[in-house]
Motif scaffolding. Structure first.
Motif, PDB file in Angstrom:
ATOM      1  N   VAL A   1     -33.811 -16.833   3.874  1.00 23.00           N
ATOM      2  CA  VAL A   1     -35.368 -16.702   4.308  1.00 23.00           C
ATOM      3  C   VAL A   1     -36.054 -15.607   3.982  1.00 23.00           C
ATOM      4  CG1 VAL A   1     -34.683 -18.088   6.393  1.00 23.00           C
ATOM      5  CG2 VAL A   1     -34.885 -15.578   6.457  1.00 23.00           C
ATOM      6  N   GLY A   2     -37.373 -15.591   4.109  1.00 17.20           N
ATOM      7  CA  GLY A   2     -38.136 -14.481   3.638  1.00 17.20           C
ATOM      8  C   GLY A   2     -38.096 -13.736   2.321  1.00 17.20           C
ATOM      9  N   VAL A   3     -38.184 -14.841   1.463  1.00 15.12           N
ATOM     10  CA  VAL A   3     -38.017 -14.563  -0.192  1.00 15.12           C
ATOM     11  C   VAL A   3     -39.427 -14.117  -0.588  1.00 15.12           C
ATOM     12  CG1 VAL A   3     -37.032 -15.232  -2.505  1.00 15.12           C
ATOM     13  CG2 VAL A   3     -35.944 -15.920  -0.182  1.00 15.12           C
ATOM     14  N   GLU A   4     -39.699 -12.944  -1.154  1.00 15.01           N
ATOM     15  CA  GLU A   4     -41.251 -12.928  -1.746  1.00 15.01           C
ATOM     16  C   GLU A   4     -41.379 -12.836  -2.931  1.00 15.01           C
ATOM     17  OE1 GLU A   4     -43.455 -10.567   0.905  1.00 15.01           O
ATOM     18  OE2 GLU A   4     -42.083 -10.553   2.356  1.00 15.01           O
ATOM     19  N   SER A   5     -41.030 -11.790  -3.862  1.00 14.84           N
ATOM     20  CA  SER A   5     -41.114 -11.674  -5.197  1.00 14.84           C
ATOM     21  C   SER A   5     -40.442 -12.849  -6.215  1.00 14.84           C
ATOM     22  CB  SER A   5     -40.901 -10.254  -5.672  1.00 14.84           C
ATOM     23  OG  SER A   5     -39.440 -10.337  -5.900  1.00 14.84           O
ATOM     24  N   ALA A   6     -41.131 -13.026  -7.453  1.00 13.79           N
ATOM     25  CA  ALA A   6     -40.538 -13.966  -8.332  1.00 13.79           C
ATOM     26  C   ALA A   6     -39.027 -13.580  -8.502  1.00 13.79           C
ATOM     27  CB  ALA A   6     -41.227 -13.954  -9.645  1.00 13.79           C
ATOM     28  N   GLU A   7     -38.783 -12.091  -8.589  1.00 11.49           N
ATOM     29  CA  GLU A   7     -37.342 -11.657  -8.966  1.00 11.49           C
ATOM     30  C   GLU A   7     -36.493 -12.266  -7.772  1.00 11.49           C
ATOM     31  OE1 GLU A   7     -36.024  -7.206  -9.499  1.00 11.49           O
ATOM     32  OE2 GLU A   7     -38.267  -7.732 -10.023  1.00 11.49           O
ATOM     33  N   GLN A   8     -36.971 -12.126  -6.461  1.00  8.97           N
ATOM     34  CA  GLN A   8     -36.284 -12.361  -5.359  1.00  8.97           C
ATOM     35  C   GLN A   8     -36.056 -13.755  -5.399  1.00  8.97           C
ATOM     36  OE1 GLN A   8     -38.496 -10.930  -1.914  1.00  8.97           O
ATOM     37  NE2 GLN A   8     -37.333  -8.916  -2.036  1.00  8.97           N
ATOM     38  N   VAL A   9     -37.018 -14.623  -5.656  1.00 10.68           N
ATOM     39  CA  VAL A   9     -36.757 -15.925  -5.719  1.00 10.68           C
ATOM     40  C   VAL A   9     -35.687 -16.428  -6.739  1.00 10.68           C
ATOM     41  CG1 VAL A   9     -37.728 -18.339  -6.465  1.00 10.68           C
ATOM     42  CG2 VAL A   9     -39.198 -16.598  -5.046  1.00 10.68           C
ATOM     43  N   ARG A  10     -35.837 -15.800  -7.917  1.00 14.20           N
ATOM     44  CA  ARG A  10     -34.796 -16.098  -8.836  1.00 14.20           C
ATOM     45  C   ARG A  10     -33.183 -15.791  -8.274  1.00 14.20           C
ATOM     46  NH1 ARG A  10     -35.896 -17.362 -13.971  1.00 14.20           N
ATOM     47  NH2 ARG A  10     -38.042 -16.678 -13.778  1.00 14.20           N
ATOM     48  N   ALA A  11     -33.199 -14.562  -7.759  1.00 17.91           N
ATOM     49  CA  ALA A  11     -31.865 -14.278  -7.412  1.00 17.91           C
ATOM     50  C   ALA A  11     -31.580 -15.275  -6.362  1.00 17.91           C
ATOM     51  CB  ALA A  11     -32.228 -12.599  -6.985  1.00 17.91           C
ATOM     52  N   ALA A  12     -32.399 -15.195  -5.493  1.00 23.79           N
ATOM     53  CA  ALA A  12     -31.852 -16.209  -4.318  1.00 23.79           C
ATOM     54  C   ALA A  12     -31.558 -17.553  -4.796  1.00 23.79           C
ATOM     55  CB  ALA A  12     -33.107 -16.339  -3.331  1.00 23.79           C
ATOM     56  N   TYR A  13     -32.264 -18.135  -5.537  1.00 24.99           N
ATOM     57  CA  TYR A  13     -31.799 -19.271  -6.223  1.00 24.99           C
ATOM     58  C   TYR A  13     -30.369 -19.376  -6.587  1.00 24.99           C
ATOM     59  CZ  TYR A  13     -31.857 -23.791  -8.780  1.00 24.99           C
ATOM     60  OH  TYR A  13     -31.383 -25.036  -9.315  1.00 24.99           O
ATOM     61  N   ASP A  14     -30.199 -18.495  -7.374  1.00 26.91           N
ATOM     62  CA  ASP A  14     -28.612 -18.074  -8.108  1.00 26.91           C
ATOM     63  C   ASP A  14     -27.739 -17.730  -7.009  1.00 26.91           C
ATOM     64  OD1 ASP A  14     -30.069 -18.659 -10.543  1.00 26.91           O
ATOM     65  OD2 ASP A  14     -30.000 -16.444 -11.019  1.00 26.91           O
ATOM     66  N   ARG A  15     -28.203 -16.888  -6.086  1.00 25.24           N
ATOM     67  CA  ARG A  15     -26.983 -16.824  -5.061  1.00 25.24           C
ATOM     68  C   ARG A  15     -26.531 -18.265  -4.550  1.00 25.24           C
ATOM     69  NH1 ARG A  15     -27.981 -12.582  -0.683  1.00 25.24           N
ATOM     70  NH2 ARG A  15     -29.400 -11.810  -2.213  1.00 25.24           N
ATOM     71  N   ILE A  16     -27.767 -19.140  -4.027  1.00 21.65           N
ATOM     72  CA  ILE A  16     -27.555 -19.901  -3.292  1.00 21.65           C
ATOM     73  C   ILE A  16     -26.534 -21.017  -3.769  1.00 21.65           C
ATOM     74  CG2 ILE A  16     -28.619 -22.079  -2.481  1.00 21.65           C
ATOM     75  CD1 ILE A  16     -30.807 -20.628  -1.010  1.00 21.65           C
ATOM     76  N   VAL A  17     -27.221 -21.225  -5.179  1.00 21.14           N
ATOM     77  CA  VAL A  17     -26.201 -22.188  -6.020  1.00 21.14           C
ATOM     78  C   VAL A  17     -24.856 -21.835  -6.203  1.00 21.14           C
ATOM     79  CG1 VAL A  17     -25.919 -23.236  -8.130  1.00 21.14           C
ATOM     80  CG2 VAL A  17     -28.291 -23.157  -7.131  1.00 21.14           C
ATOM     81  N   ALA A  18     -24.662 -20.353  -6.193  1.00 30.79           N
ATOM     82  CA  ALA A  18     -23.542 -19.710  -6.461  1.00 30.79           C
ATOM     83  C   ALA A  18     -22.376 -20.012  -5.185  1.00 30.79           C
ATOM     84  CB  ALA A  18     -23.510 -18.390  -6.814  1.00 30.79           C
ATOM     85  N   ASN A  19     -23.304 -19.706  -3.908  1.00 27.65           N
ATOM     86  CA  ASN A  19     -22.561 -19.947  -2.636  1.00 27.65           C
ATOM     87  C   ASN A  19     -22.246 -21.398  -2.536  1.00 27.65           C
ATOM     88  OD1 ASN A  19     -22.905 -17.034  -2.109  1.00 27.65           O
ATOM     89  ND2 ASN A  19     -24.708 -17.379  -0.507  1.00 27.65           N
TER      90      ASN A  19
END
Lengths: 718, 718
Positions: free
Chosen positions: A87-105
Motif C-alpha cells: 500500500v501507499g506506493v507513490e512514485s513511478a520508481e516505487q511502483v516499478r519496485a513494488a510490482y517486481d517485489r510482489i511478483v517475486a514474493n
C-alpha cells in the motif's frame, strides 16, 4: 481531476441492467455498480490490471495520489500472507519496485502459482465523507439527494433533494442547502473540498436515473470529497420492481383552454337543479342567480318545467347553445349516465359536487367516471367538493353561501372544511378574491391545471393552495416554475409530519421522508410554504397588498423599544436583513428623534412622540432609495392615538406612491383595542398591519421577500 | 471504570490557581490542567513514570486498554529516533518486554544518556468524541455544556446547557438533550457509550467551576466516550479577570412581604397627583378612584389642598396612617428627594412611572435612586413604566386606561408597548386578569420577585412574562422552580436571535450563544417559552381555561378530514401523542360514524353529520378513561351550524365536568364567519377554540402539556 462531460456510455448500462434482470436480481453487485459508474463518468477510485511493471507505472500515473498494488492469481487466496499487497506506493520508481517485489514474493510463496498480473488501485484519500444518492419518490419521481456522510448526519437528517436530472448549477446549489454546508467550505483552517467535482457526481447520478427509469435507487456512500476531487468509495444500485406508466397529460394550451371555459363560462348547466329549498340543486341555482352571473344558467331536471324562473330541461342534451360547465347536484350513482350526456353534448367541464366516490370507498364508481371523462374529453372538478367561485364573473357555482368580494387572491382547497375556513376568513378580513375552488378527490383537475390558469389570469395576483397530496409532483413544479416569476404561490401542504416509517432499500431512501422531499422541491420551485392554515390565509391576504421589494435593506421604525427587539427577532426568524444604516441616514433620522432615542436599526423614536415624528421618520425611510422595506412598531399613546397613526401612515405611504415610490410597509400595533380598527384601516390602505403581534407582519414581509427572491426579482442572498 | 465520588482535592486546585495568578496568567498549561483534572476526579488518560519493568507492568495494569511506553531522559530529545517509543502495548508480558527494549534502545542510541525512567501512558481508545465544558454566563453564572465533538457539531451548534452544579440526574439528562442523542445510545449496531462515566465528567466539571468561581471557562475537548468509560483527551482552563460581587438578595419572606403590600395595598399615596386632566398625576388619580380601589388614596402635591375630591398633602411625610405604595408621577429629577421622604415615611414600595433614567442615558440618576432605596429599604418598581393593575383589589395604579376584568392571569412586561398590547388583547378577548405589571428599567423589582408572589397568590393560575433580560438568572430559575409545580409560567424572551458574535476564549464559550443558554435553562426550569408576542398572549388566555391532562393520550375528532390531517401535523409540531386507539374504543366510535368515516385517530366523523354525531363521539371521548385530551375539528354545515356545535360541545363538556371528568378540550372551527361567535362561546365555556386555524388550539394544548410534564403531573415522555 478534469471532468469529462461526454463520458456517458448508455449501452454498457443497458447491458449490465439486462444481465441483472436476466438473473432475476434487483440489487447490483459491486463490479456491476463499478461498470455503471464508469459508464456514466461517476468518479470512483481508479483500478486496472497490470501485466508488467511498465503497465503498472502507466496505470498508477493515470490516477491521483498513491496506489495500492495487489497480486492477482487464481492460486493465491491470501494475498497478504503471500506478500502480495503493498500500500501507499507513490512514485513511478516505487511502483516499478513494488510490482517486481510482489511478483517475486508470489513466486517465492508458491512457485507454481499462475500469476494473472497485479491490480493497481487508486487509494482513497482522507477527506470529507458525503453521500450522493437518488430515489424514486411516489410524488416527484426521480429525485437526487445530497448530504454529509457518516452516522451523525443520518441521525440529524441533514440532507437535501432535487428533481432529477439536475443542471450543474442545481447540483452546486445542493452543497449549500444542507445545515452543515460550512464544512464543505472548510472550517477551522481545513481546506475546502472540490465543489465542482462533488456537484458533478450529483449531476451524473441524476442523469443516470433519468436515463434509466428502471433504476429505483442509487447510493454513492460514502463519496470522499477532498480539495482535489470527489471519489465514490462504494456504489449501490437497486432496480425497481416495475416502472409506472406515465400519467395522462394535457398540453399547456389544452389546459388553458378548458380552465378558461371553467373559470370564465358563458353558459352553465345545473344537472339536478331543484326548486326545493335546502336541496343542493336549489342552493346551487340560487347562488348562481343571486351571485349575479351574467351568462346563461340552465337548470336540468326531468321532473320540472321551470326552476327559479328559468326554463328547465329534462336532459343536458336538450340545453340549447354552447355550454361551458355542467354542475352536478345529483347523487353519485346517477353521475356516470349524466356524464355520458355531458360528453355527448361536448361540454368541456363537469363540476362534481356529489360525494360518494373514492372518499367513501367507492373507487370503482370513481374509476368509471374518470374513464368516461377521458373517453369523452371532459375535464372533471371533484367529485366531493363544495363547488367553486369565480367572483370576477359573479359566479358562485356552489351550495355554500355566496361570496362576491372581487380581488387578487385565488384560493384552492383539497378539503371542504378548509374551503369553508377560506370563505369565513375572507369574509371577515374583507379579502378580495379572484377564485375559490374545491378540488376534493381530484379525480382529474389538479393543482397544476389551476395553477396554469391562475398564472395567466390577469385578476389573480397571488395563488394560495391547500393540498394533501400532489398527483403529479413534476407537473405541479412545472406549473409553479412558470407562475412564480409572475406572482407568488402559497402552499399549505397538509400531512407534512405524518410521513412515518417508509420502507427503503438504501440510505438515501431512508433519509427521504416524504416531507423532506416535498419541502426541498417546493422551495426549489419557488413556492412559499405556509406552516399552518392561518399563515396560508394571512399570506394570501397580505402578499398582494405589499409592493415587491427592490432590495434586501429592511428598516424598523418603532415607538416602543420592546417591540423593536421582538420585530428584530422576527426579522431573523423570517430571513430578513436589517439594514446597516449609513452614517448620513443615521444622522438624518436622529434629527427627528429625541436625543435619548436610538438610531441604528431598529430606529427607536421613543414612546412619547407626536404624530409628526412618526410621519417624518416614515417619510425619510420611504424616500431614501437605499431603504427597501419598512417595518413599523406602533405604541399606543395619548399623544399619537392609533387611528391618528394609521391615517398619517396611510397618507405618507400614498404620497410616496404618488411619487412612484413603491416599498413594502408592514406594521405591528401595540395598544388598547383601538389598534384593531387602526390595523384594518392600514391594511385597507396598502400597509399590512396587525394588532397584538410582532411576528405576523414580519412573517408576511418575509413571505413577500421569499417570493421576490424565488422570482428572480432580487439578487440571491449571500 | 468505577467512579470515585470522593476524589475531590480542593487544596491542589487552590495551589495551582494561585500559581497561575502569581505568574499573571489566565490560561492554565496542560500539566496544570491535568493536576486540576486529577484533583477533581475528571478522568484523563492515565500516565505514570516507571523506573523498572515491574513498575511499568503495575502502572499499565492500573489503566484500561493498551498503553504507550516512552523513554524519559533529559539527554534524549528525539524519542522516536532513539527507539524510545512503543505504542499499543497490551499484556504484562508485552509491557515488560517493551520496557526492557526501550531502555536497551536508549543505551544503544546514547550510552551516556541519563535515563529517568519510562513513562507509561494509557492510550486513548477509539470512541465517540464529545465536548464537556463550562462557561460563566452573564445572566446565569456558571453553566455547564455538553455536545458531540468535532467540527461538524460546532457548525450545527448541537449543544446543551445546565446551571452548575448539576446532579447526576441532571448531567445524565444532558446526554438526551442534544439533537444527535441517538449516537450515544449506539446506532447502526455501534455499541452505546458509558453514559454514567460521561455524566460523571459533566458533574465534576460543574462542581469544579462552582467551587472555584474564578475559573471562567473549562473545555474538555474532546472527551473520548467508549462503552467502557469517558476520558478527557485535553483539558483547557481559563481564569476570570474578576469575579463579580454577589447581587443584593432578599429572603423569600422579605419578597413575599413587600410584594403582598405592593399587590394588595390598603393605602396608596400618589406623589405628583394633579387635578389637571391630561397630566399623568391626574390619570393615575382618576384610574385609582374610577377603578374602585377600596383602600385609601392620598394625593401628594404641595400646590393643592384637594385633588379629585381627596385631601391633598404637601409631602408624603404628612400623609396619615400606614402607606403601602407610593406611586410617583413627578419628573425624574424630583424623584430622589421624594424617594428620601418615602423612605423616611417607611413606605415599602415606590412605583416609579417617570421616564428619564437609564433608558435615556441617565444612569447616574438611576444609580442614585437605587442607592437611596437600598439604604431606606424601599423596593422600586420601574422606573419608566405605565404602572400596574391588581384587578382583584380594583387597583389601577397607572396612567393607561383602566382594566377591571378579574381573572386568573398575571402578566408582566418589561416594555410599555408590550404592556399596552397586553391590555388591548385582554380587553378584546375578555381575558380575566389577576395582575398586569410594568417592569421597565427593573432598577430593583425583577421578574423573580413578582414570580415569588404570583406563585403564592391564590387568584393567579397562570403567569405570563415578557422580558428582554434577567438581572439574576439564578434567582429567576429558583422562583420558577418553586412556582411551576403549582401553575404554568409563560415567558416571551425578546432578543433571542440578537446574540450575535460573542468573544469567547473556549469552544464551549463559542457555542454558548446567549439564547442557547437561555433556552435550555428556561426549559429546565419548567417555563413555557412563547415564540412570539401573540403566542404569549394566547397561551396566557388559554392555559387557565384548560384542565390539567392526566395522561398523554390525545384524540382528534373531526368533521373535516382535511382539518384532521392539519390537526395531526400540529400535534407532532407540539409534542403531543395521538392515542393508538384500542379496538373496543374504535368499535365504539364506529357505531356513531357513517361506514365510510374513518376510525383510528383522527376520528373522521365525516362532513354531513348531524349534531347528534358530534355529541355522541365527544361524550365517548370524554367518558372513556383511557382518553386524556380531545381536539375537535368542526366543519361548518347546514346540518350542524356553528353555534349548534358550540352549544352542544359546551353542554357535553359541562355534563362531564359535573360527573368529575375534567379533560382539556380544544377546537378548531372551519367555516363561515359564524364560527367566530361559536369559538368565543366555546372559550367562555371552558373549551379553547379558534376559527380559521388548526395550529393555534393545538399549540395551546401543547403548552398545557409541556407545563404538566414540567410540573411533574405527567410521567416523562419516552
Amino acid at each position: 481531476m478534469p471532468v469529462n462531460h461526454d463520458a456517458v456510455d448508455r449501452d454498457t448500462v443497458t447491458e449490465v441492467l439486462a444481465g441483472v434482470r436476466a438473473e432475476g436480481r434487483s440489487a447490483l453487485t459491486a463490479p456491476e455498480g463499478k461498470r455503471i459508474a464508469d459508464a456514466y463518468g461517476i468518479a470512483t477510485p481508479g483500478e486496472a490490471l497490470a501485466t508488467s511493471a511498465d503497465e503498472a507505472v502507466a496505470h498508477a500515473g493515470s490516477f491521483d495520489g498513491p496506489v495500492v498494488l495487489k497480486i492477482v492469481s487464481p492460486d493465491i487466496l491470501h494475498k497478504t500472507d503471500a506478500g502480495g499487497v503493498i500500500v501507499g506506493v507513490e512514485s513511478a520508481e516505487q511502483v516499478r519496485a513494488a510490482y517486481d517485489r510482489i511478483v517475486a514474493n508470489a513466486r517465492e510463496y508458491d512457485a507454481g502459482a499462475r500469476i494473472t498480473g497485479v491490480q493497481v488501485q487508486q487509494m482513497l484519500p482522507p477527506g470529507q465523507e458525503v453521500i450522493v444518492g437518488a430515489v424514486t419518490d411516489p410524488t416527484f419521481g426521480k429525485v437526487v439527494a445530497f448530504g454529509l456522510g457518516g452516522v451523525l448526519v443520518e441521525v440529524l437528517k441533514d440532507v437535501t433533494f432535487r428533481l432529477a436530472p439536475v443542471t450543474e448549477d442545481e447540483a452546486a446549489s445542493m452543497l449549500d442547502s444542507i445545515g452543515a454546508a460550512e464544512i464543505l467550505r472548510g472550517v477551522r483552517g481545513a481546506p475546502a473540498v472540490d465543489r465542482a467535482a462533488l456537484a458533478e457526481q450529483i449531476r451524473r447520478v441524476s442523469q443516470l436515473v433519468t436515463d434509466f427509469p428502471e433504476i429505483a435507487e442509487v447510493d454513492l456512500n460514502p463519496v470522499i470529497a477532498t480539495p482535489e476531487g470527489a471519489l465514490a468509495a462504494d456504489i449501490r444500485v437497486l432496480l425497481a420492481e416495475s416502472v409506472p406508466a406515465p400519467r395522462r397529460t394535457h398540453t399547456r394550451e389544452e389546459i388553458l383552454s378548458s380552465m378558461t371555459r371553467l373559470m370564465q363560462p358563458r353558459s352553465v348547466a345545473v344537472i339536478g337543479a331543484s326548486s326545493e329549498a335546502g336541496k343542493i340543486g336549489n342552493s346551487v341555482m340560487r347562488n348562481l342567480i343571486d351571485g349575479g352571473f351574467a351568462g346563461d344558467i340552465h337548470p336540468v331536471n326531468p321532473k320540472a318545467d321551470e326552476i327559479e324562473g328559468r326554463k328547465a330541461y329534462a336532459s343536458v342534451l336538450d340545453v340549447p347553445g354552447e355550454v361551458d360547465v355542467a354542475v352536478f347536484a345529483i347523487p353519485a350513482k346517477f353521475v356516470p349516465a349524466a356524464l355520458e350526456e355531458v360528453g355527448a353534448r361536448n361540454i368541456p367541464n363537469a363540476v362534481l359536487i356529489p360525494s360518494g366516490f373514492a372518499e367513501t370507498g367507492e373507487h370503482e364508481l370513481q374509476d368509471r367516471i374518470v374513464a368516461i371523462a377521458e373517453e369523452r374529453g371532459i375535464r372533471l372538478l371533484g367529485p366531493n367538493i363544495y363547488g367553486y367561485y369565480s367572483p370576477w364573473q359573479d359566479l358562485c357555482a356552489t351550495f355554500c353561501t355566496p361570496y362576491d368580494v372581487k380581488g387578487p387572491v385565488a384560493l384552492t382547497s383539497q378539503s371542504g372544511g378548509i374551503g369553508m375556513a377560506i370563505l369565513g376568513f375572507a369574509r371577515t378580513t374583507k379579502t378580495g378574491v379572484s377564485a375559490i375552488v374545491g378540488l376534493g378527490n381530484k379525480s382529474d383537475i389538479d393543482e397544476d391545471d389551476l395553477l396554469t390558469y391562475f398564472g395567466e389570469d390577469p385578476h389573480t395576483k397571488c395563488v394560495a393552495m391547500h393540498l394533501e397530496d400532489l398527483k403529479d409532483g413534476r407537473a405541479f413544479v412545472e406549473a409553479a416554475r412558470a407562475t412564480v416569476p409572475k406572482k407568488p404561490i402559497v402552499v399549505l401542504k397538509a400531512g407534512r409530519t405524518s410521513a412515518g416509517a417508509k420502507a427503503a432499500g438504501s440510505h438515501t431512501g431512508a433519509l427521504a421522508g416524504d416531507d423532506a422531499v416535498y419541502d426541498d422541491i417546493l422551495r426549489q420551485a419557488g413556492v412559499i410554504r405556509a406552516p399552518g392554515l392561518n399563515e396560508m390565509l394571512e399570506y394570501a391576504r397580505a402578499l398582494p397588498v405589499l409592493p415587491t421589494p427592490q432590495g434586501e435593506n429592511v428598516v424598523i421604525i418603532t415607538g416602543a423599544g420592546g417591540s423593536g427587539v421582538l420585530l428584530s427577532d422576527a426579522c431573523v426568524d423570517n430571513g430578513l436583513s436589517l439594514m446597516d444604516i449609513p452614517a448620513d441616514l443615521d444622522e438624518a433620522f436622529m434629527r427627528y428623534i429625541p436625543p435619548f432615542g436610538a438610531a441604528g436599526n431598529p430606529i427607536d423614536i421613543t414612546g412619547g412622540e407626536p404624530p409628526s415624528t412618526y410621519e417624518a421618520t416614515i417619510r425619510l425611510g420611504l424616500e431614501d432609495p437605499r431603504v427597501h422595506a419598512l417595518i413599523l412598531g406602533y405604541w399606543h399613546t395619548i399623544v399619537t392615538p392609533p387611528m391618528v397613526f394609521a391615517e398619517l401612515t396611510a397618507r405618507v405611504v400614498a404620497e410616496a406612491r404618488a411619487k412612484g415610490i413603491h416599498k413594502p410597509v408592514v406594521a405591528s400595533l401595540a395598544g388598547d383595542t383601538e389598534v384593531e380598527a387602526a390595523s384594518a384601516h392600514l391594511f385597507a390602505h396598502g400597509v399590512v398591519a396587525y394588532p397584538y403581534t410582532t411576528e405576523q407582519p414580519v412573517a408576511a414581509l418575509g413571505a413577500k421577500y421569499r417570493w421576490a427572491r424565488a422570482a428572480g426579482l432580487l439578487p440571491a442572498k449571500g
